[in-house]
Each structure stands twice: as C-alpha cells, then as structure tokens.
Design an enzyme around this catalytic site. Structure first.
Site, PDB file in Angstrom:
ATOM      1  N   GLU A 189       6.901   4.247   5.285  1.00 32.37           N
ATOM      2  CA  GLU A 189       6.511   4.430   6.687  1.00 32.37           C
ATOM      3  C   GLU A 189       6.090   5.874   6.991  1.00 32.37           C
ATOM      4  OE1 GLU A 189       9.183   1.134   8.972  1.00 32.37           O
ATOM      5  OE2 GLU A 189      10.278   2.850   8.180  1.00 32.37           O
ATOM      6  N   GLU A 237       7.713  -5.619   5.862  1.00 40.25           N
ATOM      7  CA  GLU A 237       8.951  -5.794   6.626  1.00 40.25           C
ATOM      8  C   GLU A 237       8.668  -6.737   7.778  1.00 40.25           C
ATOM      9  OE1 GLU A 237      10.959  -2.251   7.825  1.00 40.25           O
ATOM     10  OE2 GLU A 237      10.876  -1.337   5.820  1.00 40.25           O
TER      11      GLU A 237
END
Length: 667
Positions: free
Chosen positions: A223, A297
């Site tokens: 991320e 995710e």
C-alpha cells in the site's frame, strides 16, 4: 498380500548377495577362506538391511514445473493453463503454531487454493542484527505446511506490512535515529532493510514455485500509494527482492487512490476494497490493460478500536460482492480469512487527527473466528467456492474443543513498586528519554509495554504534558495515584505537600500507528519536556517495564509475592493458579470487575484488557495450557477483582455495521 513386491524384494536381495560375492572374489585374494566367508556375510547382511530399510520409504514426488504464475493476458496462468486465484489471509504470527494445520485445513475445505501471509520484521529482528525464525516464527515450516496441504502461497514480506500491527511491522529500534525517514531511500532505513532481507529472502527463495515450493507470487512492499514519499523507494524494494533470488510474479497492492502512486514497473498492480464499485475494476483495467484483475485485499470484516463498537460486515453483503467478483473473472484474496490474535503488545493504532489504539483481538468478523470456528460466512463461501471446483471439497475439520474452567481466586499479589527489583538497572537522565532511546536491550531501546519515570518535586501545582505523553500515563505523588495524562488530557493538578515528594509517571505505549503519514512520529514514553508550574522537570530515574519473558520469569519465581488479607496495592501484579484435569482445551478469560492491563498465562502474554471494550474476553489457546497447574498473572492498573472467570465464547460488545462508517476509515 503383495506377492509381486515380495518376489521383487527376494530377487533384489539375491542380486545383492551375488554382487557382494563378486566384489569379494576380486579383493579376497589375500584373505583366508574363513575371513572371506565372514566378510561376505557382513557385506551381504548390510546390503540386504539397507535395501529393506529404504525400499518402503515413500519417494519425494516433485512435479516437473515449466512455468509459474504469469500475468501476460487478461487471465492468470499457471503451467500455461488458466488459473483463478481464490485466496485468503492467515498470519502465522497471529495463530498458535499448534493450530496452523487446523486453520489451513479449514481454508482448503472452504475451497480456497492460495494462502497469503505477511512477514513481521519487528518480530523476526527484535534487536538490530538479532534474528528469530524459530518456533512461532518458523516461516519455512509454515510454507512447507501449506505446500503439503496443496495450497499455493502469495508472500507479502514488506518490509512494511500495515496489518493493524505495531508500526506496521517495522522494528522500533529504527526510531533511535532522530533523522529516520521510514519507507524511503534514507540510508539509515535502506541499510536496515538490506540487512533484514539478507536473512529473510535466503529462507524464502527455496520455497518458490520454480524451486518446487508453494510460493507463486511475492508482493513488493504494501500500500505504498497511500504513503508515497519517495519515488525511488519502490524500485529499491523491487530490486532488493530480485537481486536476492526472487523470481516469481511480483505484485503491488493499493486502494483505488493509492493505485495512482503505488505501482512499480514490472509488478502487477492489484486493488484493495470492501464496498464494490464497478468503476474501481474498470479503473484498474484502464491503468493496466490486458492484465488479470485481482482484489488483493477484499475486506471480509474490519478491525476494532478501544472504546469503540465491534465492527461487523453482514455475511449476505460480503457474499454478494464475492459472487460478483468471481463472475467477472476477478481473482480474490479474502483479508482476513482468519484474523487470529495480536498477542502481547503488538496491536497497532489509527491516527486520522486523533490517536486511537486497536484491541488485542483480531477476530475481524472473518469467515474463521478468532478461535478458529467456522462462521456463517464460512459456510456461505464454501457453498460458493465449491462451484469453482470439479471435485467435491474436503471435509471440514471438527471444531476445536473449548472448556469453561471453574473460576480461580487471586492467591497472591505484588505491587508495581515491589516489582521494580526485577527490572534491569534503572537509567538516570537529566531530561526525560523516550522508550526507543533508552540504553536497554543491548542499546536497541525499549519497544513495548510500560516505562516508569520518577523525579523529585517540592510543591504541587499544574502539571502540563505539552502533549509529550505517548500514549497514556498514570500520575502518582508519593505512590498515590492523582490522575491520568494522555492524548486528550494534557493538564493535571498536583496536590500540595511538605518537603520533597516523588512524582512518578507510569507511561504505556498503547500501540504504534500502523498506517498513514504519522509513522515517523511514533516514538513512545515521554518524548519532550513535562512542565510543573511552567518549569520543565529535571532529574529522572527511568525504569523499563517491557514485561518480556525474562522479566516475567523473574517475577514468577520471586518469593516477594504477598498472600495476606490486606488490600492489594494498585498498580500491581495479581496471581492465580488454574488446575487443568486431562488434556487442556481452548477457553476465554473473562475479566469483569477488572480495569486495565495485560494478562500472562504460563509466561505467555495474551494481550491487553480494558473495561471500556469492545473486547471483554481474551482468547486463551489450549496448547498454551498444560495438564495440571497453570499460572495466571494479571497486570492491573486501575481496579482488581478477587476472581478470574472463563467463558466458552467471546464477548465482542455492541456492534456496528462497517457500511455505516465514514468511507475514509475504510481506506
């Protein structure tokens, strides 16, 4: 009876015998007849025994592997055949090792084909240059187990992992450098990453698909698009992996906004979300045309914060999104499939303008509960995923048994002040020193737990922290608690007194922020001046109370515990003994009537308790108990009860649907 096998064995043994005789005929010229027969007998018997010992040993079958996971078209391929990733996250460091197999078998039985896991740097290198890949942290054993069960692996080695884990998995000793710039190409950070990767990646490489192992893909950092402080950083991490022998498909992982900045050339970009919006998938396709699409995710639930509500994500809503993604041919990884527990002091925190620590439970409202139960989400997903398999799914393993043990009474107590004898030698400093810069743990500083700061004052008045308390401090004057300072309360009135008085501040690191721009500001303890009547306090004695196993061992064996009927001193340690008859079973510790602190069972730190909830029970795995006597120690800051209770199921507190949260909190 297998006659052909027996005949084959007999024939082979005869051949070995004749071969032995032939060898002896060549070397036996100088031996007597008796010596030749004796040597012949030894060789023949040895050869036959060796054959019999090895002939029934199963062969290690290794599939010939031509080509691993590829992303060269709109669909993944494995061995040049279409491959749909049905993944789920289970972190080995959040699950007792004795239960790894149970959780992975349940994953397999749900219809998933791929396991994903992070690697927590701060656990594997707790002190600079000191590495731990054993027992609970035996990553290679976890990878071998996944392979033996027929699961592929997507490895997410970081170095930053987020994961609602303290400092996103980065070791706190990095913060000893006052100029540290985490997740950048700052030399102090890259040197540490290189050292860690030198040890980590050499363990990972043999478990890659191309080497016969289960790893089909490796994630480059995590991320980064939400952080993005250095455009040279992601290429550095990518090269760090490649140069050490990583040869499988590389991935990155970001939310939609992060996709704009988080990618790196040569790595497939994947997306993270919970609320499905077709525009997100379309955007991923636009920035990366003719590539397979994957949700790295897909958030099956959400995490919880102290003093907040328990977050739930309705099973029907989750199933609708997963079904839609699969129908579109999108590969998926359920984050989390099984959350487990942030044992010890490893929980992270949020800071979107206000600091909020996370709880110890990482139940996450996932398909497998914190204790490994199959939830309604699990059953719905199993039915759905079965449609993507040509053969029936394996049977679901039986649930792990649990037991409600009888309540146990507190038998002994020890005040915080008496426990200071068991800490390392205190440090004296004119000014307060933050946890990370204390000269303890081989000059790696203090990472977790509590730090006690003491100094002498000669008057009362207004104590002002100037927001330099990280994160919460109990304040004492001559060992009498007079109040609390934290991220909300910065001022406190101290009582007047005669002569010198001891001012004590017991500061708790409640968990470092694991996500966002505030990572570099996560030093704990007292991080600046504390003022009394506008004058900075000076002359501190500082005690490290990290409550590591060595400290707890000294504490447990101490002869200073008190069992008198006097009212115990708080803060303090409270000891009870649980006697287990027969094999130990899982249970939950229930601490109604207690205040705030941590619980240790046979030296294992189960995590934090705090009456404000939403978590009111702590998961106690059966493998951490033993038949017979078990020692339970509660460190308590505020109020203690005289008993500890047990429950079969957890109490998560009042709930809130994650869809009712502001969108920004789901980034």
């Amino acid at each position: 009876m297998n006659t052909s096998n027996e005949q084959g064995a007999t024939f082979t043994e005869v051949v070995l015998l004749l071969l032995s005789m032939e060898i002896l005929s060549m070397v036996g010229i100088r031996l007597s007849l008796k010596q030749r027969y004796f040597l012949l007998l030894c060789v023949a018997v040895g050869a036959i025994l060796a054959y019999r010992l090895t002939r029934n040993r199963p062969e290690v079958v290794r599939m010939k592997r031509a080509e691993g996971l590829r992303a060269n078209s709109s669909q993944f391929t494995l061995e040049r055949k279409p491959f749909h990733i049905l993944g789920g996250s289970i972190h080995y460091f959040r699950v007792p090792r004795a239960y790894w197999e149970d959780r992975l078998l349940k994953m397999k039985a749900c219809g998933l084909n791929t396991l994903t896991t992070y690697v927590p740097w701060n656990m594997h290198e707790p002190e600079r240059g000191v590495f731990n890949f054993e027992d609970q942290l035996d990553l290679e054993a976890y990878l071998r187990l996944a392979a033996s069960l027929g699961l592929w692996v997507i490895l997410r080695p970081g170095p930053y992992i987020c994961a609602e884990w303290d400092l996103g998995g980065l070791p706190s000793w990095l913060l000893r450098d006052k100029n540290m710039k985490l997740r950048t190409t700052y030399p102090g950070f890259t040197d540490a990453v290189n050292s860690f990767f030198n040890h980590l990646i050499e363990k990972v490489v043999p478990h890659q698909y191309s080497k016969g192992g289960p790893i089909i893909a490796v994630q480059v950092e995590n991320e980064y698009g939400s952080y993005a402080k250095d455009d040279k950083y992601m290429p550095f991490i990518k090269e760090s992996l490649l140069s050490r022998g990583i040869s499988e498909l590389l991935l990155t992982s970001d939310n939609k906004e992060g996709l704009k900045l988080g990618g790196v050339k040569g790595a497939l970009e994947t997306i993270n979300f919970q609320k499905f919006n077709p525009k997100d998938i379309k955007y991923l396709d636009e920035i990366q045309p003719h590539k397979p699409k994957m949700v790295m995710e897909y958030w099956s639930g959400w995490f919880d914060l102290w003093g907040d509500l328990h977050h739930v994500y309705p099973a029907e809503d989750m199933l609708a999104v997963v079904s839609e993604l699969l129908e579109r041919g999108v590969s998926i990884n359920l984050y989390m499939f099984h959350g487990g527990t942030s044992f010890g002091f490893m929980n992270g925190a949020m800071d979107y303008g206000t600091y909020k620590p996370q709880i110890s439970s990482y139940d996450y409202d996932a398909p497998l509960s914190e204790a490994g139960d199959c939830t309604p989400k699990y059953q719905l997903l199993r039915t759905l995923f079965s449609q993507y398999h040509s053969k029936p799914l394996p049977e679901v393993p039986s649930p792990c048994e649990r037991r409600v043990y009888d309540p146990v009474s507190i038998q002994q107590h020890l005040s915080l002040w008496d426990s200071l004898h068991f800490t390392d030698k205190p440090f004296r400093s004119e000014k307060p020193v933050n946890m990370e810069n204390l000269p303890v743990n081989n000059n790696n500083g203090q990472s977790y737990g509590y730090t006690l700061y003491e100094t002498i004052i000669t008057c009362g008045g207004t104590l002002n922290s100037k927001n330099n308390i990280r994160d919460r401090a109990l304040v004492f004057v001559d060992r009498q608690c007079v109040g609390t300072l934290d991220y909300k309360t910065h001022e406190l009135a101290l009582p007047d007194g005669k002569g010198e008085m001891t001012l004590s501040l017991l500061v708790e690191n409640c968990g470092r922020v694991n996500y966002g721009k505030a990572l570099d500001e996560q030093r704990k303890g007292i991080v600046g001046d504390i003022l009394l009547n506008h004058t900075p306090l000076r002359g501190f004695t500082i005690f490290c109370l990290d409550m590591k196993p060595c400290f707890m061992k000294r504490l447990m064996s101490s002869g200073q515990w008190k069992s008198d009927g006097k009212l115990p001193s708080i803060p303090g340690f409270f000891q009870a003994r649980l006697y287990v008859e027969g094999p130990p079973k899982d249970t939950f510790i229930k601490l109604h009537g207690w205040g705030k602190g941590a619980v240790f069972v046979n030296g294992q730190n189960l995590g934090r308790h705090w009456f404000i909830g939403p978590q009111h029970h702590l998961y106690l795995p059966g493998p951490w108990l033993r038949s017979g006597e078990n020692q339970i120690i509660v460190f308590e800051e505020q109020k203690a009860d005289d008993k500890i209770f047990f429950a079969e199921n957890p109490d998560h507190g009042k709930t809130i649907d994650v869809y009712k949260l502001p969108f920004c909190t789901l980034l």
